[in-house]
Scaffold this active site. Structure first.
Site, PDB file in Angstrom:
ATOM      1  N   CYS A   1      55.292  17.810  14.999  1.00 14.23           N
ATOM      2  CA  CYS A   1      55.365  19.251  14.720  1.00 14.23           C
ATOM      3  C   CYS A   1      55.589  20.053  15.996  1.00 14.23           C
ATOM      4  O   CYS A   1      55.819  21.257  15.941  1.00 14.23           O
ATOM      5  CB  CYS A   1      54.093  19.715  14.015  1.00 14.23           C
ATOM      6  SG  CYS A   1      53.355  18.441  12.997  1.00 14.23           S
TER       7      CYS A   1
ATOM      8  N   CYS B   1      46.010  25.186   3.863  1.00 13.53           N
ATOM      9  CA  CYS B   1      47.131  24.380   4.364  1.00 13.53           C
ATOM     10  C   CYS B   1      48.378  25.225   4.553  1.00 13.53           C
ATOM     11  O   CYS B   1      48.686  26.094   3.739  1.00 13.53           O
ATOM     12  CB  CYS B   1      47.496  23.284   3.372  1.00 13.53           C
ATOM     13  SG  CYS B   1      46.136  22.247   2.834  1.00 13.53           S
ATOM     14  N   SER B   2      49.142  24.927   5.618  1.00 17.24           N
ATOM     15  CA  SER B   2      50.470  25.509   5.748  1.00 17.24           C
ATOM     16  C   SER B   2      51.365  24.834   4.705  1.00 17.24           C
ATOM     17  O   SER B   2      51.089  23.726   4.272  1.00 17.24           O
ATOM     18  CB  SER B   2      51.010  25.290   7.163  1.00 17.24           C
ATOM     19  OG  SER B   2      51.036  23.913   7.471  1.00 17.24           O
TER      20      SER B   2
ATOM     21  N   ILE C   1      55.054  23.461   2.710  1.00 15.02           N
ATOM     22  CA  ILE C   1      56.281  22.691   2.950  1.00 15.02           C
ATOM     23  C   ILE C   1      57.410  23.721   3.010  1.00 15.02           C
ATOM     24  O   ILE C   1      57.545  24.534   2.097  1.00 15.02           O
ATOM     25  CB  ILE C   1      56.527  21.713   1.771  1.00 15.02           C
ATOM     26  CG1 ILE C   1      55.336  20.776   1.586  1.00 15.02           C
ATOM     27  CG2 ILE C   1      57.846  20.984   1.918  1.00 15.02           C
ATOM     28  CD1 ILE C   1      55.293  19.603   2.515  1.00 15.02           C
TER      29      ILE C   1
ATOM     30  N   LYS D   1      50.795  29.240   8.436  1.00 20.39           N
ATOM     31  CA  LYS D   1      50.204  29.358   7.103  1.00 20.39           C
ATOM     32  C   LYS D   1      51.047  30.212   6.172  1.00 20.39           C
ATOM     33  O   LYS D   1      51.319  29.817   5.043  1.00 20.39           O
ATOM     34  CB  LYS D   1      48.782  29.949   7.218  1.00 20.39           C
ATOM     35  CG  LYS D   1      48.143  30.315   5.887  1.00 20.39           C
ATOM     36  CD  LYS D   1      47.825  29.082   5.055  1.00 20.39           C
ATOM     37  CE  LYS D   1      47.562  29.387   3.591  1.00 20.39           C
ATOM     38  NZ  LYS D   1      48.785  29.515   2.785  1.00 20.39           N
TER      39      LYS D   1
ATOM     40  N   HIS E   1      56.074  26.592   7.730  1.00 18.14           N
ATOM     41  CA  HIS E   1      55.994  25.549   8.757  1.00 18.14           C
ATOM     42  C   HIS E   1      57.122  24.527   8.586  1.00 18.14           C
ATOM     43  O   HIS E   1      56.900  23.414   8.121  1.00 18.14           O
ATOM     44  CB  HIS E   1      54.614  24.876   8.667  1.00 18.14           C
ATOM     45  CG  HIS E   1      54.328  23.877   9.746  1.00 18.14           C
ATOM     46  ND1 HIS E   1      55.057  23.795  10.920  1.00 18.14           N
ATOM     47  CD2 HIS E   1      53.389  22.898   9.827  1.00 18.14           C
ATOM     48  CE1 HIS E   1      54.558  22.801  11.671  1.00 18.14           C
ATOM     49  NE2 HIS E   1      53.563  22.247  11.030  1.00 18.14           N
TER      50      HIS E   1
END
Ligand SMILES: [Zn+2]
Lengths: 386, 138
Positions: free
Chosen positions: A85, A208-209, A211, A330, A334
């Protein structure tokens, strides 16, 4: 010391962009950056492409050549870099070093990821390749699970609460409302985060960030070229990178990202700045707990204090330090390999005073913090108006 | 995981066999041939302790994949999957599933013991992979 500036920025909207192909995304962001710099593609001396897993996501490797061709560059060196990342942050750093070395006057860093062409389980599996295959993924560990174990330990050691973590998501969603590139432009409440589906205790879906598909690009130039090109060059005051063991369980303190600590220390040394000089920072909030660890490891609060620091409202827009004014990973989204470059695009937008409703007042410097995996790689940049 | 890769790994990795520096006593897992602390090349095989304690854990609620639809290894684990980081010896930790437990029974500091269990199936008639998992000590 030679000076290097960012003279052009460009990015695509981030989100589930079903109608756009991997190569189209990169072309769009790269072209916008070239145009923003007032250049043509023939002025670029080198290209660094950050993409984490184009092979698994879209079955395309050799992305240096792909984008050099798409963008019509002049047979220049085009190199893909990968650090999970943190690939985007590394691409910027390599372009920066290329200019410092004297081999290039003007270089491009381009980050691209197209994640939604595969199923959610294939995407999760692709992301898990950023952990140790033999000792983590093999046993069923996913990224939410690994960060959940960091969160559990942080709660145990420091009394951090799930609500404190949720506040990061709430704040980042609020900031993203004013970002036209963001994936989610919708306010959420702490109760929404707390009530969302449990993914891996204590991490819930809204911790969670997402997809994300998207691309971002910056054009870097040496001092002479930068001053010719623009009245508002944004200078790179520091560019640093650290590494650590890939497996979370091998770390002495699993709530500290030593790669971040090292990169931050180097960045403050290079720039001769202190944490209190930074009023705006884009941190790598792939999960809400990651924003807490980042604030501690970068030196903005003491180890273990981030939960309270956030609860006291210090990280809101124009509070003590504006954290993730863009909406962060977030809420902005991402797109793995592009995320580090999208952070730099936000830093430049803020320093050019062009961030409109999410503008941080009176800032001289912006820090960006980009992490690979659970902290195996970290890249820190500080950008400034002088 | 490809068969040769699994075969290579299983010898030491999944039997929890590390190495120990004869000079300073530091234990490595996975094995190393040179000590990082004193550059000594005198290391001997060292079976790790089969008992340890939980340093942190999570309960993974959502399954990774539907293997019937995708050409992928099946990680054999029931959902919810309790995953933990376990300290086996000073400085030697592993990530592994905790089995035969109710998630509510797991605490930081809980004592666990290693067991050898099936962890992977490659397709319906393919090879089976075995590895360490842990259960609470009674
Ligand atoms: Zn030794």
């Amino acid at each position: 010391m030679k000076k290097v500036a960012i003279v052009g920025i460009g990015m695509t909207k981030l989100g589930n962009l079903w109608d756009k192909d991997f190569s189209q995304l990169g072309l769009e962001a790269g072209s916008k950056a070239v145009f923003d710099a007032g250049l043509t593609s023939k002025d670029i001396n080198s290209l660094y492409v950050g993409t984490m897993s184009s092979g698994l996501f879209v079955e395309q490797e050799h992305t240096g050549s792909l984008f050099s061709g798409m963008l019509g560059l002049n047979n220049v060196p085009a190199t893909r870099v990968e650090g999970a990342c943190a690939s985007g942050g590394i691409a910027i750093r390599q372009a920066y070093l290329d200019i410092l070395s004297g081999k290039s006057n003007v270089s491009m860093a381009l980050g691209v990821e197209k994640m939604t062409d595969v199923s959610l389980s294939q995407a999760t599996k692709a992301l898990a390749t950023a952990s140790s295959q033999n000792f983590e993924a093999w046993f069923g560990a996913t990224f939410p699970a690994l960060y959940a174990m960091i969160a559990r330990l942080h709660m145990h050691k420091y009394g951090t609460t799930e609500e404190q973590m949720a506040l990061c998501a709430v704040k980042n969603h609020k900031n993203a409302i004013h970002n036209e590139y963001a994936q989610f432009r919708k306010e959420i409440k702490v109760e929404d985060v707390m009530g969302s589906t449990m993914v891996s205790d204590p991490i819930k879906l809204l911790d969670c960030s997402p997809i994300t598909d998207g691309a971002a690009s910056v054009i870097l130039a040496d001092e002479e070229s930068a001053k010719k090109l623009t009245d508002t060059p944004i200078w790179i005051n520091a560019s640093s990178q650290g590494s650590d063991v890939i497996s979370l369980h091998e770390r002495q303190d699993m709530t500290t990202l030593s790669a971040t600590v090292k990169a931050a220390k180097d960045a403050f040394l290079q720039s001769k700045l202190k944490p209190k000089d930074i009023k705006c920072v884009e941190v790598h909030d792939c999960f809400t707990i990651a924003e807490l660890c980042a604030l501690e490891d970068l030196g903005f609060c003491k180890k273990g204090d981030a939960g309270r620091f956030i609860e006291d409202g210090n990280t809101h827009l124009n509070a003590e330090i504006s954290v993730n004014a863009s909406g962060g990973l977030k809420a902005k989204g991402h797109p793995i390999g592009a995320s580090g470059i999208a952070q730099a695009v936000e830093a430049v937008t803020q320093l050019r005073q062009e961030a409109k409703h999410r503008q941080v007042d009176d800032i001289k410097h912006v820090m960006t913090h980009n992490v690979g995996g659970t902290g195996g790689t970290a890249v820190v940049h500080i950008f400034g108006r002088d | 995981m490809a068969i040769p890769r699994y075969w290579r790994n299983t010898q030491h990795y999944y039997n929890l066999i590390g190495s120990k520096c004869k000079k300073c006593g530091r234990v490595y897992f996975p094995q190393r041939s040179v000590c990082a602390d004193d550059d000594s090349a005198e290391l001997e095989e060292h079976p790790l302790s089969r008992e340890g304690k939980i340093l942190t854990f999570t309960v993974l609620r959502t399954s990774l994949s539907d293997p019937s639809k995708e050409n992928t290894d099946v990680i054999v684990s029931e959902m919810p999957l309790v995953l933990a980081i376990i300290e086996l010896e000073k400085g030697v930790n592993v990530t592994a599933p905790i089995i035969e437990c109710e998630p509510e029974d797991i605490k930081i500091g809980s004592k666990v013991e290693a067991v050898f269990r099936k962890i992977m199936e490659k397709g319906e008639k393919g090879i089976l992979g075995y590895s360490y998992k842990f259960r609470l000590m009674r």
